[in-house]
Design an enzyme around this catalytic site. Structure first.
Site, short mmCIF file in Angstrom:
data_model
loop_
_atom_site.label_atom_id
_atom_site.label_comp_id
_atom_site.label_asym_id
_atom_site.label_seq_id
_atom_site.Cartn_x
_atom_site.Cartn_y
_atom_site.Cartn_z
N GLU A 1 -7.22 -12.03 1.63
CA GLU A 1 -7.10 -12.53 2.85
C GLU A 1 -6.74 -11.50 4.11
O GLU A 1 -6.08 -10.57 3.90
CB GLU A 1 -5.90 -13.92 2.84
CG GLU A 1 -4.77 -13.30 2.22
CD GLU A 1 -3.63 -14.38 1.98
OE1 GLU A 1 -3.90 -15.25 1.24
OE2 GLU A 1 -2.46 -14.50 2.43
N CYS B 1 -4.70 -8.25 10.73
CA CYS B 1 -4.01 -7.71 9.83
C CYS B 1 -4.99 -7.57 8.40
O CYS B 1 -5.32 -8.75 7.82
CB CYS B 1 -2.79 -8.59 9.51
SG CYS B 1 -1.77 -8.31 7.90
N CYS C 1 -1.07 -6.64 -5.99
CA CYS C 1 -0.32 -5.49 -5.79
C CYS C 1 0.61 -5.16 -6.74
O CYS C 1 1.21 -6.02 -7.47
CB CYS C 1 0.68 -5.60 -4.43
SG CYS C 1 1.59 -4.37 -3.98
N CYS D 1 7.32 -6.46 -5.25
CA CYS D 1 8.70 -6.86 -4.49
C CYS D 1 8.75 -8.43 -4.51
O CYS D 1 7.83 -9.33 -4.55
CB CYS D 1 8.31 -6.84 -2.99
SG CYS D 1 7.93 -4.98 -2.73
N CYS E 1 7.65 -11.27 -2.14
CA CYS E 1 6.58 -11.14 -1.21
C CYS E 1 5.62 -12.19 -2.25
O CYS E 1 5.45 -11.80 -3.53
CB CYS E 1 5.88 -9.79 -1.17
SG CYS E 1 4.43 -9.61 -0.92
N HIS F 1 14.02 -2.59 4.26
CA HIS F 1 14.57 -3.97 3.83
C HIS F 1 16.23 -3.51 3.22
O HIS F 1 16.84 -4.54 3.02
CB HIS F 1 13.87 -4.79 2.79
CG HIS F 1 12.32 -4.78 3.15
ND1 HIS F 1 11.88 -5.07 4.41
CD2 HIS F 1 11.40 -4.75 2.53
CE1 HIS F 1 10.79 -5.24 4.30
NE2 HIS F 1 10.23 -5.05 3.30
N CYS G 1 2.27 -12.74 3.86
CA CYS G 1 1.50 -11.57 2.94
C CYS G 1 0.99 -12.60 1.60
O CYS G 1 1.85 -12.75 1.05
CB CYS G 1 2.21 -10.53 2.82
SG CYS G 1 1.74 -9.35 1.51
N1 SAH Z 1 2.41 -3.08 0.68
C1 SAH Z 1 2.83 -2.74 1.89
C2 SAH Z 1 2.08 -3.56 3.15
C3 SAH Z 1 1.72 -4.71 3.05
S1 SAH Z 1 3.26 -5.98 2.88
C4 SAH Z 1 4.50 -2.82 2.43
O1 SAH Z 1 5.06 -3.27 1.63
O2 SAH Z 1 4.58 -2.35 3.58
C5 SAH Z 1 3.48 -5.97 4.91
C6 SAH Z 1 4.59 -6.26 5.22
O3 SAH Z 1 4.90 -7.64 4.98
C7 SAH Z 1 6.01 -5.48 4.56
O4 SAH Z 1 6.72 -5.10 5.61
C8 SAH Z 1 6.61 -6.77 3.68
O5 SAH Z 1 7.82 -6.22 3.39
C9 SAH Z 1 6.39 -7.90 4.49
N2 SAH Z 1 6.55 -9.06 3.66
C10 SAH Z 1 6.10 -9.61 2.43
N3 SAH Z 1 6.57 -10.76 2.22
C11 SAH Z 1 7.24 -10.96 3.34
C12 SAH Z 1 7.88 -12.32 3.27
N4 SAH Z 1 8.27 -13.11 2.51
N5 SAH Z 1 8.66 -12.43 4.61
C13 SAH Z 1 8.73 -11.30 5.52
N6 SAH Z 1 8.02 -10.14 5.25
C14 SAH Z 1 7.37 -10.31 4.14
FE1 SF4 Z 2 3.02 -5.05 -2.25
FE2 SF4 Z 2 4.23 -7.38 -0.91
FE3 SF4 Z 2 5.65 -5.19 -1.64
FE4 SF4 Z 2 3.92 -4.66 0.24
S1 SF4 Z 2 5.38 -6.26 -0.01
S2 SF4 Z 2 4.20 -3.37 -1.52
S3 SF4 Z 2 2.19 -5.88 -0.64
S4 SF4 Z 2 4.64 -6.55 -3.15
#
Ligand code: SAH
Ligand code: SF4
Length: 333
Positions: free
Chosen positions: A76, A89, A96, A100, A103, A202, A319
């Site tokens: 997406e 974006c 991935c 995390c 996410c 974070h 995301c």
């Molecule tokens: N993998 C890379 C880029 C994609 S995620 C990274 O982790 O930076 C892009 C951003 O979205 C990251 O800063 C991630 O921490 C944030 N993100 C993911 N899930 C989220 C959520 N539920 N609430 C707020 N930010 C989130």
């Molecule tokens: Fe992967 Fe989501 Fe963590 Fe970014 S925030 S590294 S997309 S699991």
């Protein structure tokens, strides 16, 4: 064009259509001979992505599209409009591997890297469909996946989007976000392209960051911060640190002080983002009062920090969330 027996100027015409003009099919490329258009149509795809689902936020500021790829997998992308910017974006991987827990993408298994075309086409898809007078101003690599784990394709996509013969967007208008792959951060610092970097931090202590961004077990904070310093020293470029706030997890005033201490002397900007609903329900945004108290503590400690508003949350703009729903409904049916 040479292999099709065409003169060289046809290549320029095609390039112009692919990157600069709003054609969504070869048949619209009216300055090419009809037989050539047909040949192109028979042999190539102009777009590598097929839109299968669209959602717009209630305020109309975010438009999200779920795309099907040639092998049936999906990704997406989101178009975000601000007062003075129009930003796309983009995703860099299907799923991935970092995992995390907050996410939505992190809950999906890693399937594969995207190709250069699949990354760049997310931008071109929106660019070709803007209204008159609208222009894309920014590209952020903050969709699904870890861009620096798909380093070569991501950098090549930046190159195509940046090239004068390509899309022609200034590298400073593009930002790569990483969960903290230290060696690749150092490598990125040596690239000639002036693309921006955001590090998803974070947490400012290893035990908590191990949990929130499991890549920390491989590259702990000391190594990550050292990589960031090398990045800045190599190219004279700054880094933005993303700090997503989770209620009762990383939002205490003591943790704000820890963050200030960790970033001391880096001259960094911190983006504080109250969590969107995404992965595990354990991770929620704090109350506005708690967010304000965290920001005030950072300000007191002279950390440059901005609070990012939650945008498009009503279209599950976080995301990987549209795809999570798609996977869930496919499982149900
Ligand atoms: N993998 C890379 C880029 C994609 S995620 C990274 O982790 O930076 C892009 C951003 O979205 C990251 O800063 C991630 O921490 C944030 N993100 C993911 N899930 C989220 C959520 N539920 N609430 C707020 N930010 C989130
Ligand atoms: Fe992967 Fe989501 Fe963590 Fe970014 S925030 S590294 S997309 S699991």
């Amino acid at each position: 064009m040479a292999s099709l027996g065409q003169p060289a100027f046809r290549a320029k015409q095609l390039e112009d259509w692919v990157f600069r003009r709003p054609a969504t099919s070869f048949s619209q490329m009216t300055n090419l001979p009809a037989a050539l258009r047909q040949k192109l149509q028979d042999s190539f795809n102009l777009e590598s992505l097929t839109p299968i689902k669209e959602a717009a936020s209630r305020d109309g500021d975010a438009r999200k599209v779920l795309f099907r790829l040639h092998d049936g997998k999906s990704i997406e992308s989101v178009l975000l409009s601000y007062d003075d910017r129009l930003s796309v974006c983009v995703s860099t991987q299907v799923g991935c591997a970092i995992g995390c827990p907050f996410c939505a993408t992190g809950q999906q298994a890693f399937e594969r890297n995207l190709s250069v075309a699949e990354i760049a086409d997310q931008v071109l898809y929106f660019a070709r469909r803007l209204s008159e007078g609208q222009n894309l101003t920014n590209v952020v690599f903050m969709g699904m996946g870890e861009p620096l784990a798909n380093y070569d394709a991501t950098l090549q996509a930046v190159g195509v989007l940046n090239s004068e013969r390509g899309f022609g967007l200034g590298a400073r208008h593009m930002t790569i976000s990483t969960s903290g792959l230290a060696p690749q951060i150092v490598r990125l610092g040596k690239e000639p392209l002036q693309v921006g970097l955001a590090v998803s931090l974070h947490a400012a202590e290893d035990s908590l960051r191990d949990e929130l961004a499991p890549i920390n077990k491989r590259y702990p904070l000391k190594e990550l911060i050292s990589a960031c310093k090398q990045y800045m020293a190599a190219g004279g470029r700054r880094i933005t640190f993303e700090y997503t706030l989770f209620d009762g997890v990383n939002d205490s005033l003591a943790q704000a002080r820890q963050l200030a201490h960790l970033l001391k002397g880096l001259g960094a900007l911190v983006n504080v983002i109250p969590a969107n609903p995404g992965g595990s329900p354990k991770f929620k945004a704090p109350s506005p009062e708690k967010v304000a108290a965290f920001m005030a503590e950072l300000e007191r400690l002279a950390v440059r920090a901005t609070l990012r508003a939650r945008r498009g949350a009503d279209i599950v703009a976080g995301c990987g969330q549209l795809r999570s729903r798609e996977i869930a409904s496919a499982r149900r049916s």
